[in-house]
Design an enzyme around this catalytic site. Structure first.
Site, PDB file in Angstrom:
ATOM      1  CE1 TYR A 153      -4.139   1.590  -0.398  1.00  0.00           C
ATOM      2  CE2 TYR A 153      -3.477   2.687   1.710  1.00  0.00           C
ATOM      3  CZ  TYR A 153      -4.246   2.576   0.636  1.00  0.00           C
ATOM      4  OH  TYR A 153      -5.301   3.310   0.445  1.00  0.00           O
ATOM      5  CE  LYS A 160      -7.111   6.160   0.285  1.00  0.00           C
ATOM      6  NZ  LYS A 160      -8.213   7.078  -0.419  1.00  0.00           N
TER       7      LYS A 160
HETATM    8  P1  NAP Z   1     -11.993   3.976  -8.963  1.00  0.00           P
HETATM    9  O1  NAP Z   1     -13.179   3.383  -9.512  1.00  0.00           O
HETATM   10  O2  NAP Z   1     -10.691   3.891  -9.726  1.00  0.00           O
HETATM   11  O3  NAP Z   1     -12.154   5.488  -8.755  1.00  0.00           O
HETATM   12  C1  NAP Z   1     -11.256   6.288  -8.385  1.00  0.00           C
HETATM   13  C2  NAP Z   1     -11.630   7.490  -9.085  1.00  0.00           C
HETATM   14  O4  NAP Z   1     -10.570   8.839  -8.661  1.00  0.00           O
HETATM   15  C3  NAP Z   1     -11.780   7.516 -10.419  1.00  0.00           C
HETATM   16  O5  NAP Z   1     -12.992   7.806 -11.042  1.00  0.00           O
HETATM   17  C4  NAP Z   1     -10.411   8.338 -10.917  1.00  0.00           C
HETATM   18  O6  NAP Z   1     -10.631   8.947 -12.381  1.00  0.00           O
HETATM   19  C5  NAP Z   1     -10.630   9.303 -10.098  1.00  0.00           C
HETATM   20  N1  NAP Z   1      -9.484  10.495 -10.015  1.00  0.00           N
HETATM   21  C6  NAP Z   1      -8.226  10.090 -10.003  1.00  0.00           C
HETATM   22  N2  NAP Z   1      -7.429  11.387 -10.177  1.00  0.00           N
HETATM   23  C7  NAP Z   1      -8.506  12.461 -10.125  1.00  0.00           C
HETATM   24  C8  NAP Z   1      -8.473  13.978 -10.183  1.00  0.00           C
HETATM   25  N3  NAP Z   1      -7.310  14.405 -10.400  1.00  0.00           N
HETATM   26  N4  NAP Z   1      -9.527  14.370 -10.291  1.00  0.00           N
HETATM   27  C9  NAP Z   1     -10.830  13.896 -10.214  1.00  0.00           C
HETATM   28  N5  NAP Z   1     -10.784  12.539 -10.230  1.00  0.00           N
HETATM   29  C10 NAP Z   1      -9.725  11.892 -10.112  1.00  0.00           C
HETATM   30  O7  NAP Z   1     -11.323   3.312  -7.593  1.00  0.00           O
HETATM   31  P2  NAP Z   1     -12.067   3.215  -6.112  1.00  0.00           P
HETATM   32  O8  NAP Z   1     -11.624   1.852  -5.686  1.00  0.00           O
HETATM   33  O9  NAP Z   1     -13.643   3.397  -6.319  1.00  0.00           O
HETATM   34  O10 NAP Z   1     -11.585   4.500  -5.396  1.00  0.00           O
HETATM   35  C11 NAP Z   1     -12.279   5.354  -4.941  1.00  0.00           C
HETATM   36  C12 NAP Z   1     -11.756   5.689  -3.348  1.00  0.00           C
HETATM   37  O11 NAP Z   1     -11.735   4.295  -2.720  1.00  0.00           O
HETATM   38  C13 NAP Z   1     -10.166   5.935  -3.481  1.00  0.00           C
HETATM   39  O12 NAP Z   1      -9.941   7.246  -2.450  1.00  0.00           O
HETATM   40  C14 NAP Z   1      -9.770   4.744  -2.815  1.00  0.00           C
HETATM   41  O13 NAP Z   1      -8.534   4.888  -2.221  1.00  0.00           O
HETATM   42  C15 NAP Z   1     -10.554   4.349  -1.777  1.00  0.00           C
HETATM   43  N6  NAP Z   1     -10.727   2.693  -1.404  1.00  0.00           N
HETATM   44  C16 NAP Z   1     -10.586   1.839  -2.274  1.00  0.00           C
HETATM   45  C17 NAP Z   1     -10.642   0.358  -1.855  1.00  0.00           C
HETATM   46  C18 NAP Z   1     -10.497  -0.571  -2.642  1.00  0.00           C
HETATM   47  O14 NAP Z   1     -10.142  -1.735  -2.396  1.00  0.00           O
HETATM   48  N7  NAP Z   1     -10.849  -0.208  -4.169  1.00  0.00           N
HETATM   49  C19 NAP Z   1     -10.524   0.297  -0.433  1.00  0.00           C
HETATM   50  C20 NAP Z   1     -10.617   1.236   0.391  1.00  0.00           C
HETATM   51  C21 NAP Z   1     -10.716   2.636   0.046  1.00  0.00           C
HETATM   52  P3  NAP Z   1     -10.073   8.013 -13.603  1.00  0.00           P
HETATM   53  O15 NAP Z   1     -10.464   6.558 -13.259  1.00  0.00           O
HETATM   54  O16 NAP Z   1     -10.943   8.354 -14.929  1.00  0.00           O
HETATM   55  O17 NAP Z   1      -8.678   8.159 -13.726  1.00  0.00           O
END
Ligand code: NAP
Length: 252
Positions: A153, A160
Site C-alpha cells: 500500500y 490516507k
Molecule cells: P476507482 O473506481 O478507480 O475510482 C477512483 C476515481 O478517482 C476514478 O474515477 C479516477 O478517475 C478518479 N481520479 C483520479 N485522479 C483524479 C483527479 N485528479 N480528479 C478527479 N478525479 C480523479 O477506484 P475506487 O476503488 O472506487 O476508489 C475510490 C476511493 O476508494 C479511493 O479514495 C480509494 O483509495 C478508496 N478505497 C478503495 C478501496 C478498494 O479496495 N478499491 C478500498 C478502500 C478505499 P479515472 O479512473 O478516470 O482516472
C-alpha cells in the site's frame, strides 16, 4: 431517506467504482445528483452511469484544476442554490512512487498523491460550505492501510492517514454549522485504482479469509452506508473513520 436532497458525487470511473455504488444508493433513496468525470477518456464510461441515476448536473472535474472546481460549484449554486452532501471518492499516486518504499517516494510523487487524494477533499469542502446553509454531510473514502502497514500500500498509507486526520479537523471546524464529516473505510474491492496496487488479489483473499463473515464488502453495501451518512438520520455522528469490511479490521 434523501428525498429533496442535492448531492455531488466525485470519483466514478466505471460500474466497479465505489462512487458508483454510492451514487446508485443516493438515487434510490431519492437524492438529486451532480456527477463528475475526470477527463475525455472517462466521459464515455461515466456519462451513461450518471444518466442512469438521473443526475441533473453532469460535468468534468479534475480536482487539480481550480477553474474546474470553480465552474462546477458556480453551476451547482446557479441551478440548485444549495448542496446537502458531497462524496469525495478519489485517490491517485504515480506508479513509480506507489510501487517503491515509502522512504524512496519522490517529493513530486508525494505532493501529487497528497494533493489529489487528500487536499482536494478540503478544497471541495471549502466550496461546499457556503452552499450547505441548512447543514450537510461531507464524505470521503479511506483505507485501513492508514492505521497499520499493509503490504504494497506504500505511500498511500501516510496519505490516507492525513485524509483521516483532516476529516477529524474539518468535523470539528464545521460542526457548529451542522455539517458532518465522515471517512468511510471499506475493505478491498477490485476497482481500477485498486488494480494499481501490487498483489492486490492476495490482499483480497486475505481479507476474505480473515473477516469474521468470510466475505468481501460490495459497492452496494458501501452505498447504503454512504446514504445513511448523507441523511439526517446520522446527524449525531461526525469525524469518524467508519469501517465497512465485514469486520476484517478487528482481527489480529
Ligand atoms: P476507482 O473506481 O478507480 O475510482 C477512483 C476515481 O478517482 C476514478 O474515477 C479516477 O478517475 C478518479 N481520479 C483520479 N485522479 C483524479 C483527479 N485528479 N480528479 C478527479 N478525479 C480523479 O477506484 P475506487 O476503488 O472506487 O476508489 C475510490 C476511493 O476508494 C479511493 O479514495 C480509494 O483509495 C478508496 N478505497 C478503495 C478501496 C478498494 O479496495 N478499491 C478500498 C478502500 C478505499 P479515472 O479512473 O478516470 O482516472
Amino acid at each position: 431517506m434523501l428525498q429533496g436532497k442535492k448531492g455531488l458525487v466525485v470519483g466514478i470511473a466505471n460500474d466497479k467504482s465505489i462512487a458508483w455504488g454510492c451514487a446508485r444508493a443516493f438515487h434510490r433513496y431519492g437524492a438529486d445528483l451532480a456527477v463528475t468525470w475526470l477527463n475525455d477518456k472517462s466521459e464515455k464510461y461515466v456519462r451513461p452511469l450518471a444518466e442512469q441515476c438521473g443526475a441533473s448536473i453532469i460535468s468534468p472535474l479534475d480536482v487539480q484544476d481550480d477553474r474546474q472546481i470553480e465552474s462546477l460549484f458556480d453551476r451547482i449554486e446557479a441551478e440548485w442554490g444549495k448542496l446537502d452532501f458531497l462524496l469525495h471518492s478519489i485517490a491517485f499516486a504515480p506508479q513509480n512512487d506507489l510501487h517503491g518504499r515509502v522512504i524512496d517516494c519522490s517529493r513530486e510523487g508525494f505532493l501529487m498523491a497528497m494533493d489529489i487524494s487528500c487536499h482536494s477533499f478540503q478544497r471541495l469542502a471549502k466550496r461546499a460550505e457556503p452552499l450547505m446553509k441548512d447543514g450537510g454531510a461531507l464524505l470521503t473514502v479511506t483505507y485501513m492501510g492508514s492505521e497499520r502497514v499493509v503490504d504494497h500500500y506504500g505511500i498511500m498509507g501516510p496519505v490516507k492517514a492525513a485524509l483521516e486526520s483532516a476529516t477529524r479537523y474539518m468535523a470539528a471546524e464545521l460542526g457548529s454549522q451542522n455539517i458532518q464529516v465522515h471517512a468511510i473505510s471499506p475493505g478491498p474491492l477490485l476497482t481500477r485504482t485498486a488494480s494499481g496496487i501490487a498483489e492486490f488479489d492476495t490482499l483480497m483473499t486475505q481479507a476474505q479469509h480473515r473477516a469474521p463473515g468470510r466475505r468481501l464488502v460490495t459497492i452496494d453495501e458501501i452505498g447504503d452506508l454512504a446514504a445513511f451518512l448523507a441523511s439526517d438520520r446520522s446527524r449525531a455522528i461526525t469525524g469518524d473513520v467508519i469501517h465497512i469490511d465485514g469486520g476484517y479490521h478487528i482481527m489480529g
